[in-house]
Design an enzyme around this catalytic site. Structure first.
Site, PDB file in Angstrom:
ATOM      1  N   THR A  50      -1.791  89.747 101.264  1.00 50.21           N
ATOM      2  CA  THR A  50      -3.210  89.806 100.920  1.00 50.21           C
ATOM      3  C   THR A  50      -3.773  91.184 101.261  1.00 50.21           C
ATOM      4  OG1 THR A  50      -3.452  87.433 101.308  1.00 50.21           O
ATOM      5  CG2 THR A  50      -5.467  88.757 101.423  1.00 50.21           C
TER       6      THR A  50
ATOM      7  N   ASP B  58       3.403  92.688 102.667  1.00 51.84           N
ATOM      8  CA  ASP B  58       2.032  92.434 103.104  1.00 51.84           C
ATOM      9  C   ASP B  58       1.446  93.700 103.694  1.00 51.84           C
ATOM     10  OD1 ASP B  58       0.698  89.476 104.852  1.00 51.84           O
ATOM     11  OD2 ASP B  58      -0.281  91.082 103.726  1.00 51.84           O
ATOM     12  N   GLY B  59       0.139  93.736 103.771  1.00 55.36           N
ATOM     13  CA  GLY B  59      -0.526  94.892 104.374  1.00 55.36           C
ATOM     14  C   GLY B  59      -0.740  94.676 105.863  1.00 55.36           C
ATOM     15  N   ALA B  60      -1.477  95.571 106.454  1.00 60.03           N
ATOM     16  CA  ALA B  60      -1.817  95.437 107.875  1.00 60.03           C
ATOM     17  C   ALA B  60      -3.075  96.253 108.146  1.00 60.03           C
ATOM     18  CB  ALA B  60      -0.667  95.927 108.765  1.00 60.03           C
TER      19      ALA B  60
ATOM     20  N   GLU C  64      -0.509  84.199 106.118  1.00 62.22           N
ATOM     21  CA  GLU C  64       0.354  85.384 106.033  1.00 62.22           C
ATOM     22  C   GLU C  64       1.447  85.301 107.073  1.00 62.22           C
ATOM     23  OE1 GLU C  64      -2.593  88.396 106.671  1.00 62.22           O
ATOM     24  OE2 GLU C  64      -2.659  88.944 104.552  1.00 62.22           O
TER      25      GLU C  64
ATOM     26  N   THR D  25      -3.656  96.831  99.551  1.00 64.21           N
ATOM     27  CA  THR D  25      -2.366  97.539  99.482  1.00 64.21           C
ATOM     28  C   THR D  25      -1.288  96.612  98.926  1.00 64.21           C
ATOM     29  OG1 THR D  25      -3.064  98.722 101.475  1.00 64.21           O
ATOM     30  CG2 THR D  25      -0.795  99.052 100.752  1.00 64.21           C
TER      31      THR D  25
HETATM   32  O1  DER Z   1      -5.732  90.545 106.180  1.00 63.89           O
HETATM   33  C1  DER Z   1      -4.709  91.226 106.272  1.00 63.89           C
HETATM   34  O2  DER Z   1      -3.908  91.152 107.226  1.00 63.89           O
HETATM   35  C2  DER Z   1      -4.441  92.208 105.177  1.00 63.89           C
HETATM   36  O3  DER Z   1      -3.122  92.570 105.182  1.00 63.89           O
HETATM   37  C3  DER Z   1      -5.405  93.317 105.254  1.00 63.89           C
HETATM   38  O4  DER Z   1      -6.058  93.427 106.449  1.00 63.89           O
HETATM   39  C4  DER Z   1      -4.904  94.678 104.856  1.00 63.89           C
HETATM   40  O5  DER Z   1      -5.812  95.047 103.892  1.00 63.89           O
HETATM   41  P1  DER Z   1      -5.789  96.410 103.080  1.00 63.89           P
HETATM   42  O6  DER Z   1      -4.370  96.586 102.563  1.00 63.89           O
HETATM   43  O7  DER Z   1      -6.785  96.187 101.986  1.00 63.89           O
HETATM   44  O8  DER Z   1      -6.172  97.478 104.061  1.00 63.89           O
END
Ligand code: DER
Length: 225
Positions: free
Chosen positions: A28, A83-85, A105, A31
């Site tokens: 989510t 996944d993003g962070a 996630e 990115t």
């Molecule tokens: O919610 C999360 O952990 C997402 O990975 C998020 O925080 C990262 O979002 P971004 O890629 O839009 O910075």
């Protein structure tokens, strides 16, 4: 945060890891969205994959991108999760939950044989220092706030912007963003948070990330754990 080009480079590089027949965890955020769109293009060219979404938005984008989707209980495992962070430290511990999706996630990312985080340079830090999102059962938030303060944290109930009252997660719970300052020992804090009654899930991802792709202005920096 970083530029969209940086995020796109990271997401598209991670999407190249997807192999024929894979079950892929679809993260989510903005990115991970680049990875989802890239996987969708590969599906258009004939790649056979199944995607396991991690949120309402991730599922909607996967459908829009033409990726066949299924839920975690319909597969025997997850081959790769992307996944993003919100922040990632030198040991590849991460803070997630900026998008309020970290509970699902973490289940999908942890189930994956390989978990790849995609990020831009603004997410990289020597140590974790952002507030830690903590998802709590709605009517327990005051009690959990007291427990978090007992752990040295400063919790704030995450307010919504386009509705009155707090943010409500896909799971129907509330979110406390808890500032612990610099998190010197993510593993210990993770264990302590998981032990608090009323906590559904927190955003510290410790010993889960296998690879980080950091998109830069001229490529992708790769970090392996
Ligand atoms: O919610 C999360 O952990 C997402 O990975 C998020 O925080 C990262 O979002 P971004 O890629 O839009 O910075």
């Amino acid at each position: 945060g970083g530029t969209d080009d940086q995020k796109r480079r990271a997401g598209e590089r991670a999407a190249e890891l997807v192999a024929e027949g894979d079950v892929v965890g679809l993260g989510t955020g903005s990115t991970a969205a680049h990875a989802i769109r890239a996987i969708g293009r590969a599906v258009d060219e004939g790649l056979d994959v199944r995607g396991v979404p991690t949120s309402f938005d991730s599922r909607a984008l996967a459908r829009q991108s033409g990726i066949p989707i299924c839920s975690l209980d319909e597969v025997d495992g997850v081959d790769l999760a992307i996944d993003g962070a919100d922040q990632i430290d030198a040991d590849l511990s991460a803070i997630k939950g900026g998008g309020a999706a970290h509970a699902r996630e973490k289940v999908v990312d942890a189930a994956a044989d390989r978990f790849v985080v995609v990020a831009d340079p603004s997410k990289v830090a020597e140590s974790l220092s952002r507030p830690v999102p903590v998802e709590v059962l709605p009517d327990t938030h005051a009690a959990v706030e007291r427990d978090l303060e007992g752990l040295g944290g400063a919790p704030t109930l995450r307010r919504a912007e386009r509705k009155d009252g707090p943010v409500v997660t896909d799971n129907g719970n509330l979110l406390l963003d808890c500032d612990f300052g610099v998190v010197e020992d993510p593993a210990s804090l993770s264990t302590a948070l998981s032990g608090l009654p009323g906590v559904v899930e927190h955003g510290l991802f410790v010993d889960l990330v296998d690879t980080v792709y950091v998109g830069t202005d001229d490529g992708v920096d790769v970090r392996e754990r």
